[in-house]
Design a protein around this motif. Structure first.
Motif, PDB file in Angstrom:
ATOM      1  N   LEU A  84      15.803   3.335  33.033  1.00  0.00           N
ATOM      2  CA  LEU A  84      14.694   2.743  33.787  1.00  0.00           C
ATOM      3  C   LEU A  84      13.946   3.723  34.607  1.00  0.00           C
ATOM      4  O   LEU A  84      14.300   4.776  35.015  1.00  0.00           O
ATOM      5  N   SER A  85      12.609   3.014  34.976  1.00  0.00           N
ATOM      6  CA  SER A  85      11.701   3.918  35.701  1.00  0.00           C
ATOM      7  C   SER A  85      12.060   4.832  37.058  1.00  0.00           C
ATOM      8  O   SER A  85      11.637   5.970  37.181  1.00  0.00           O
ATOM      9  N   SER A 128       6.791  -1.388  27.780  1.00  0.00           N
ATOM     10  CA  SER A 128       6.818  -1.625  29.179  1.00  0.00           C
ATOM     11  C   SER A 128       5.275  -1.440  29.661  1.00  0.00           C
ATOM     12  O   SER A 128       4.396  -1.028  29.341  1.00  0.00           O
ATOM     13  N   TYR A 158       9.574   7.860  32.530  1.00  0.00           N
ATOM     14  CA  TYR A 158       9.862   6.406  31.555  1.00  0.00           C
ATOM     15  C   TYR A 158       8.651   6.052  30.844  1.00  0.00           C
ATOM     16  O   TYR A 158       8.760   5.602  29.806  1.00  0.00           O
ATOM     17  N   GLY A 208      15.390   0.015  37.901  1.00  0.00           N
ATOM     18  CA  GLY A 208      14.155  -0.090  37.596  1.00  0.00           C
ATOM     19  C   GLY A 208      12.988  -0.212  38.883  1.00  0.00           C
ATOM     20  O   GLY A 208      13.584  -0.106  39.949  1.00  0.00           O
ATOM     21  N   THR A 209      11.820  -0.083  38.727  1.00  0.00           N
ATOM     22  CA  THR A 209      10.914  -0.103  39.774  1.00  0.00           C
ATOM     23  C   THR A 209      10.351  -1.659  40.059  1.00  0.00           C
ATOM     24  O   THR A 209       9.798  -1.930  40.987  1.00  0.00           O
ATOM     25  N   SER A 210      10.551  -2.515  39.124  1.00  0.00           N
ATOM     26  CA  SER A 210      10.106  -3.796  39.084  1.00  0.00           C
ATOM     27  C   SER A 210      11.264  -4.565  39.634  1.00  0.00           C
ATOM     28  O   SER A 210      11.240  -5.845  39.547  1.00  0.00           O
ATOM     29  N   ASP A 211      12.396  -4.132  39.854  1.00  0.00           N
ATOM     30  CA  ASP A 211      13.553  -4.694  40.644  1.00  0.00           C
ATOM     31  C   ASP A 211      13.158  -5.328  41.637  1.00  0.00           C
ATOM     32  O   ASP A 211      14.298  -6.279  42.132  1.00  0.00           O
ATOM     33  N   TRP A 304       0.893   0.133  38.126  1.00  0.00           N
ATOM     34  CA  TRP A 304       0.949  -0.682  36.843  1.00  0.00           C
ATOM     35  C   TRP A 304       0.090  -1.763  37.056  1.00  0.00           C
ATOM     36  O   TRP A 304      -0.346  -2.120  37.931  1.00  0.00           O
TER      37      TRP A 304
HETATM   38  N1  SER Z   1      11.453  -2.966  34.354  1.00  0.00           N
HETATM   39  C1  SER Z   1      11.016  -1.676  34.145  1.00  0.00           C
HETATM   40  C2  SER Z   1      11.154  -0.747  35.365  1.00  0.00           C
HETATM   41  O1  SER Z   1      10.940  -1.375  36.453  1.00  0.00           O
HETATM   42  C3  SER Z   1       9.900  -1.565  33.929  1.00  0.00           C
HETATM   43  O2  SER Z   1       9.623  -2.031  32.282  1.00  0.00           O
HETATM   44  O3  SER Z   1      11.686   0.267  35.175  1.00  0.00           O
END
Ligand code: SER
Length: 348
Positions: A84-85, A128, A158, A208-211, A304
């Protein structure tokens, strides 16, 4: 009786991850167990009975994939394995190797399988919102919902990898070996969804970065404090896992003649991090949530989109999310997470 027939299956890579969990449960409920699960780590014990077989290993390991095709005839691939990113920024070249070369290898495997059994192989790929890159927050706010072909200038490795794989998928579907004297289709039927941030009530993402949204919710449910790594005003689209699985399956099942493109946005709701905090506080009033932005991760989120235009998915395969933010929290996240941590105190 000894048989040389290979068992027809669908292959799921990265099956231990968040989408893999949801997908295996979906197929199990449907009564379809002709699945081979592959992951870098041994499969979760609860998931093992849901598949015909599971294998531990790296998608880039040729011995592993060769073993796979000696035993199985692969008719569909859900290729979920990826770095992930945020994690990819620590080792960009490794991320490229896994995310792009790994995908290329599996697409090639799909073409070989199609040649063997004579049927096209569906290749489902989770792309994504990281495939987008807005130059600054002013532009992001001004443009609002964006379409698939706009702002494809990712700033993360990513995001670059996802965009590259989308192009490879289209290439293999439509143009593979186009200069051959007698052109034949590669046999690959590639379809991708540009997922927003996904939130599951039973698993947490890693790297991830949307975590920040899932982490905030899970921390509150466990009674733990949480310092959010983006600011209150940061806004990106999110979706709960049942809708993510619904999107993947709907696209997989869509009649090919209805598809006007191979890569689709899907949207559900698009809160700021501050609004996520407000939803969490309504459900868990004692939650201790603060904001302590990490400049690098916050910058990625700022590139994003604030929201996506998913009208092609709505027109071509009748996409519609079941959960808006209110329903996601009230009917899925809060009850399922609360029950989950009661039943699994060891996961706290
Ligand atoms: N959820 C993913 C991330 O944060 C983005 O697709 O890397």
């Amino acid at each position: 009786m000894e048989t040389t027939m290979r068992k027809p299956v669908a292959l799921i890579t990265g099956a231990n991850g968040e989408i893999g969990h949801g997908l295996l449960e979906y197929f199990h409920k449907k009564g379809d167990h002709n699945l081979v699960a592959l992951d870098l780590n041994p499969m979760d014990k609860q998931l093992r009975p849901l598949c015909h077989a599971w294998m531990t290993g790296d998608i880039l390991d040729d011995d592993l994939t060769e073993r796979l095709v000696t035993e199985y005839e692969i008719h569909a691939i859900y290729h979920l394995a990826a770095l992930l990113s945020t994690r990819a920024e620590f080792a960009p070249e490794t991320a490229h190797h896994v995310n792009v070369n790994g995908t290329l290898k599996l697409i090639k495997l799909a073409t070989e399988q199609a040649r063997w059994h004579g049927n096209r192989v569906k290749f489902l790929f989770p792309s994504s919102i990281a495939a987008y890159g807005l130059p600054d927050v002013e532009t992001k706010t001004k443009v609002g919902r964006i379409r698939e072909n706009d702002w494809n200038f990712p700033i993360t490795m990513y995001g670059c990898n996802k965009l590259a794989c989308e192009h490879l998928g289209r290439y293999y579907t439509f143009n593979y070996r186009q200069t051959a004297a007698k052109w034949t289709s590669s046999g690959v039927d590639f379809r991708a969804i540009r997922f927003p941030g996904l939130i599951s009530a039973v698993t947490l993402p890693t790297g991830g970065t949307s975590d920040f949204a899932p982490e905030m919710i899970h921390a509150a449910a466990q009674g733990q404090p949480y310092a959010c790594f983006v600011s209150e005003r940061a806004r990106i689209p999110f979706m709960v896992m049942p809708d993510g699985i619904k999107a993947l399956i709907s696209l997989a099942e869509a009649p090919e003649d209805r598809l006007t493109q191979r890569v689709y946005n899907v949207g559900a709701f698009s809160p700021t991090a501050g609004e996520v905090r407000d939803y969490v506080l309504k459900a868990f009033p004692k939650a201790d949530i603060t904001f302590d932005p990490d400049p690098a991760r916050a910058r990625i989120v700022d590139t994003w989109p604030a929201d996506v235009d998913d009208s092609p998915a709505r027109n071509d395969w009748d996409w519609q999310p079941d959960y808006d933010a209110q329903r996601a929290f009230n009917e899925y996240l809060v009850p399922t997470i609360s029950r989950y941590y009661k039943e699994h105190p060891d996961r706290k």
